[in-house]
Scaffold this motif. Structure first.
Motif, PDB file in Angstrom:
ATOM      1  N   THR A 124     186.996  78.651  16.272  1.00  0.00           N
ATOM      2  CA  THR A 124     187.946  77.610  16.679  1.00  0.00           C
ATOM      3  C   THR A 124     187.345  76.216  16.711  1.00  0.00           C
ATOM      4  N   GLY A 125     186.017  76.129  16.823  1.00  0.00           N
ATOM      5  CA  GLY A 125     185.389  74.826  16.992  1.00  0.00           C
ATOM      6  C   GLY A 125     185.546  74.263  18.393  1.00  0.00           C
ATOM      7  N   ARG A 126     185.984  75.079  19.328  1.00  0.00           N
ATOM      8  CA  ARG A 126     186.161  74.656  20.719  1.00  0.00           C
ATOM      9  C   ARG A 126     185.124  75.338  21.609  1.00  0.00           C
ATOM     10  N   GLU A 127     184.983  74.842  22.838  1.00  0.00           N
ATOM     11  CA  GLU A 127     183.920  75.341  23.711  1.00  0.00           C
ATOM     12  C   GLU A 127     184.416  76.139  24.906  1.00  0.00           C
ATOM     13  N   THR A 128     185.529  75.762  25.479  1.00  0.00           N
ATOM     14  CA  THR A 128     185.974  76.329  26.753  1.00  0.00           C
ATOM     15  C   THR A 128     186.487  77.763  26.585  1.00  0.00           C
ATOM     16  N   ILE A 129     186.094  78.625  27.510  1.00  0.00           N
ATOM     17  CA  ILE A 129     186.613  79.986  27.594  1.00  0.00           C
ATOM     18  C   ILE A 129     187.306  80.132  28.948  1.00  0.00           C
ATOM     19  N   VAL A 130     188.522  80.640  28.948  1.00  0.00           N
ATOM     20  CA  VAL A 130     189.243  80.895  30.187  1.00  0.00           C
ATOM     21  C   VAL A 130     189.070  82.365  30.572  1.00  0.00           C
ATOM     22  N   SER A 131     188.674  82.582  31.804  1.00  0.00           N
ATOM     23  CA  SER A 131     188.575  83.936  32.359  1.00  0.00           C
ATOM     24  C   SER A 131     189.452  83.986  33.598  1.00  0.00           C
ATOM     25  N   PHE A 132     189.283  85.040  34.409  1.00  0.00           N
ATOM     26  CA  PHE A 132     190.186  85.216  35.536  1.00  0.00           C
ATOM     27  C   PHE A 132     189.440  85.502  36.829  1.00  0.00           C
ATOM     28  N   THR A 133     190.094  85.195  37.926  1.00  0.00           N
ATOM     29  CA  THR A 133     189.531  85.452  39.247  1.00  0.00           C
ATOM     30  C   THR A 133     189.110  86.916  39.362  1.00  0.00           C
ATOM     31  N   ASN A 134     187.942  87.134  39.976  1.00  0.00           N
ATOM     32  CA  ASN A 134     187.371  88.465  40.205  1.00  0.00           C
ATOM     33  C   ASN A 134     186.974  89.193  38.925  1.00  0.00           C
ATOM     34  N   ALA A 135     186.846  88.449  37.826  1.00  0.00           N
ATOM     35  CA  ALA A 135     186.409  89.060  36.571  1.00  0.00           C
ATOM     36  C   ALA A 135     184.929  89.412  36.622  1.00  0.00           C
ATOM     37  N   PHE A 136     184.549  90.416  35.840  1.00  0.00           N
ATOM     38  CA  PHE A 136     183.133  90.702  35.607  1.00  0.00           C
ATOM     39  C   PHE A 136     182.952  91.025  34.131  1.00  0.00           C
ATOM     40  N   HIS A 137     182.041  90.272  33.475  1.00  0.00           N
ATOM     41  CA  HIS A 137     181.835  90.459  32.043  1.00  0.00           C
ATOM     42  C   HIS A 137     180.374  90.650  31.658  1.00  0.00           C
ATOM     43  N   GLY A 138     179.460  90.690  32.626  1.00  0.00           N
ATOM     44  CA  GLY A 138     178.060  90.918  32.296  1.00  0.00           C
ATOM     45  C   GLY A 138     177.135  89.961  33.001  1.00  0.00           C
ATOM     46  N   MET A 139     175.818  90.213  32.851  1.00  0.00           N
ATOM     47  CA  MET A 139     174.821  89.481  33.624  1.00  0.00           C
ATOM     48  C   MET A 139     174.012  88.480  32.803  1.00  0.00           C
ATOM     49  N   THR A 140     174.241  88.381  31.501  1.00  0.00           N
ATOM     50  CA  THR A 140     173.593  87.329  30.724  1.00  0.00           C
ATOM     51  C   THR A 140     174.371  86.028  30.893  1.00  0.00           C
ATOM     52  N   LEU A 141     173.782  84.904  30.506  1.00  0.00           N
ATOM     53  CA  LEU A 141     174.324  83.609  30.912  1.00  0.00           C
ATOM     54  C   LEU A 141     175.743  83.349  30.414  1.00  0.00           C
ATOM     55  N   GLY A 142     176.018  83.674  29.157  1.00  0.00           N
ATOM     56  CA  GLY A 142     177.359  83.448  28.651  1.00  0.00           C
ATOM     57  C   GLY A 142     178.383  84.312  29.368  1.00  0.00           C
ATOM     58  N   ALA A 143     178.038  85.576  29.586  1.00  0.00           N
ATOM     59  CA  ALA A 143     178.935  86.497  30.282  1.00  0.00           C
ATOM     60  C   ALA A 143     179.096  86.109  31.746  1.00  0.00           C
ATOM     61  N   LEU A 144     178.024  85.645  32.370  1.00  0.00           N
ATOM     62  CA  LEU A 144     178.114  85.202  33.762  1.00  0.00           C
ATOM     63  C   LEU A 144     179.027  83.988  33.916  1.00  0.00           C
ATOM     64  N   ALA A 145     179.059  83.138  32.898  1.00  0.00           N
ATOM     65  CA  ALA A 145     179.889  81.939  32.970  1.00  0.00           C
ATOM     66  C   ALA A 145     181.375  82.280  33.039  1.00  0.00           C
ATOM     67  N   VAL A 146     181.739  83.495  32.618  1.00  0.00           N
ATOM     68  CA  VAL A 146     183.143  83.909  32.696  1.00  0.00           C
ATOM     69  C   VAL A 146     183.324  85.045  33.710  1.00  0.00           C
ATOM     70  N   THR A 147     182.346  85.184  34.609  1.00  0.00           N
ATOM     71  CA  THR A 147     182.388  86.172  35.688  1.00  0.00           C
ATOM     72  C   THR A 147     182.711  85.464  36.996  1.00  0.00           C
TER      73      THR A 147
END
Length: 420
Positions: A124-147
């Motif tokens: 997409t050429g865009r940066e922002t990712i929208v996640s949700f309250t109480n989400a868990f997607h992993g413990m590495t930095l990118g995944a934590l940013a959406v946790t």
């Protein structure tokens, strides 16, 4: 157990709740070195959907290893990888009309998530990712940013950017129409929300407390993404591979995500294995642009094929899981009714269930009582207030009944101690 305290990092977690040394495991049971057997309603945090040391999968694995077949192959072409891709297409993708390309990003769920986020941003050429309250997607930095979990996010040690959290289904207890905030901010150029590359969502939030999104909510989310030209990523790392009944947890809603993350029970045997599935037009990677040493663990291909051939050539597994889920739900609702003063509710889908305690401190006490009685469970939720059940899908009805009896006894025992 002194060696663990002396040499293993303080970061160890599950072992603190289950202070024994396990030595063998089969089906829905684990046995410690003293010979005590425990019924397992944890299943490797959803990694062992077909139980421990499943005999059909084990036989295929041992035959493969004894033939001196390839174990480590990075992304080289191997017979094991070919077999997996052919069977995965035949038994999973084609029957569901899904034209996905398959990426092998690395051995674990967070590898799948990181690849999905990078790909969405690249496409997409865009940066922002929208996640949700109480989400868990992993413990590495990118995944934590959406946790969502603050304790896990704080552990990053650096700012976690380019992620925005929106309310999950029923987060505001029905006081606000679905997606009112999200839609309004997308339509308002002054909202401060940059147009996202993607939305990432779990259809059932396991770590977040067994929060179940309705099919209607998921369809609404897909519609929002389509209207605003945003990619939809479903993180099916824990709830995929049949955990909610169907192979993918999003099937019930009738949606088709742009990208899907799978891991945990994909190998079927507890072997590390993850894939990132993407719609064909999204496969814009350059060769080697995202890679990893362990993205082609061939023994996992072998057991995954065995699991697909044994459990997913028809709909028997789905039907059995849904029936067992009804059995679990009925028993948990009886427990909740009997202890209405202590239990806030029951929620779940398939064979992922949660008993929500009114006092968050009660949930780990119930799990501790259950452990003493021979049952393994964990807690989840932002305050650890949910007693979480993830039994193997192959757990028998009798084993489920036994585990549910232990839960009932454990809740009663904890309440008695509180009133003494």
């Amino acid at each position: 157990m002194n060696v663990f305290a002396r040499l293993e990092s303080e970061v160890r977690g599950y072992c603190r709740s289950w202070p024994t040394v396990f030595s063998t495991a089969r089906g829905s049971h684990m046995t410690d070195e003293d010979g005590k057997t425990y019924l397992d309603f944890f299943a490797g945090a959803g990694t062992l959907n077909y139980g421990h040391n499943n005999p059909q999968l084990k036989r295929r694995l041992l035959d493969y290893l004894s033939s001196d077949a390839v174990v480590h192959g990075l992304d080289m072409y191997t017979t094991a990888k070919r077999d997996f891709l052919e069977r995965f297409s035949e038994y999973v993708l084609q029957p569901r009309g899904l034209d996905y390309k398959v990426q092998f990003p690395g051995p674990a769920g967070n590898n799948s998530v990181e690849a999905a986020l990078k790909l969405a941003r690249k496409y997409t050429g865009r940066e922002t990712i929208v996640s949700f309250t109480n989400a868990f997607h992993g413990m590495t930095l990118g995944a934590l940013a959406v946790t969502g979990n603050s304790m896990k996010r704080t552990g990053a040690g650096v700012p976690l950017g380019h992620g925005v959290a929106m309310p999950y289904d029923n987060y505001l207890d029905g006081r606000t129409p679905d997606f009112l905030l999200f839609d309004t901010m997308l339509d308002d150029s002054g909202s401060g929300l940059d147009k996202p590359a993607a939305v990432i969502v779990e259809t059932v939030q396991g770590e977040g407390g067994i929060n179940v999104a309705t099919a209607e909510w998921l369809r609404g989310l897909q519609d929002l993404c389509h209207r605003h030209d945003i990619l939809l990523i479903v993180d099916d790392v824990q709830m995929g591979c049949g955990r909610t009944g169907s192979f993918f947890s999003f099937e019930e809603a009738g949606i088709t995500p742009d990208i899907v993350c799978l891991s945990k029970s994909l190998s079927g045997y507890g072997l590390p294995f993850a894939v990132t599935l993407m719609k064909r037009e999204l496969d814009v990677w350059e060769p080697g642009e995202h890679n990893g040493t362990f993205r082609g663990f061939n023994p996992a291909f072998v057991t995954a094929v065995a699991a697909l051939e044994h459990y997913w050539t028809g709909d028997d597994m789905e039907k059995q899981t849904l029936a067992k889920g009804q059995q679990v739900q009925a028993a948990l609702e009886e427990i909740a009714l009997a202890h209405a003063g202590a239990i806030d509710g029951v929620r779940g889908r398939g064979l992922a269930w949660g008993l929500v305690m009114k006092d968050a401190e009660m949930a780990p006490k119930v799990c501790n009582e259950a452990f003493a009685r021979g049952l393994l469970m964990e807690t989840s939720g932002p305050e650890g207030e949910v007693v979480k059940l993830l039994p193997p899908l192959t757990t028998t009805e009798a084993e489920l009944d036994r585990g549910l009896e232990i839960i009932a006894d454990s809740v009663g025992a904890v309440r008695e101690k509180v009133t003494v």
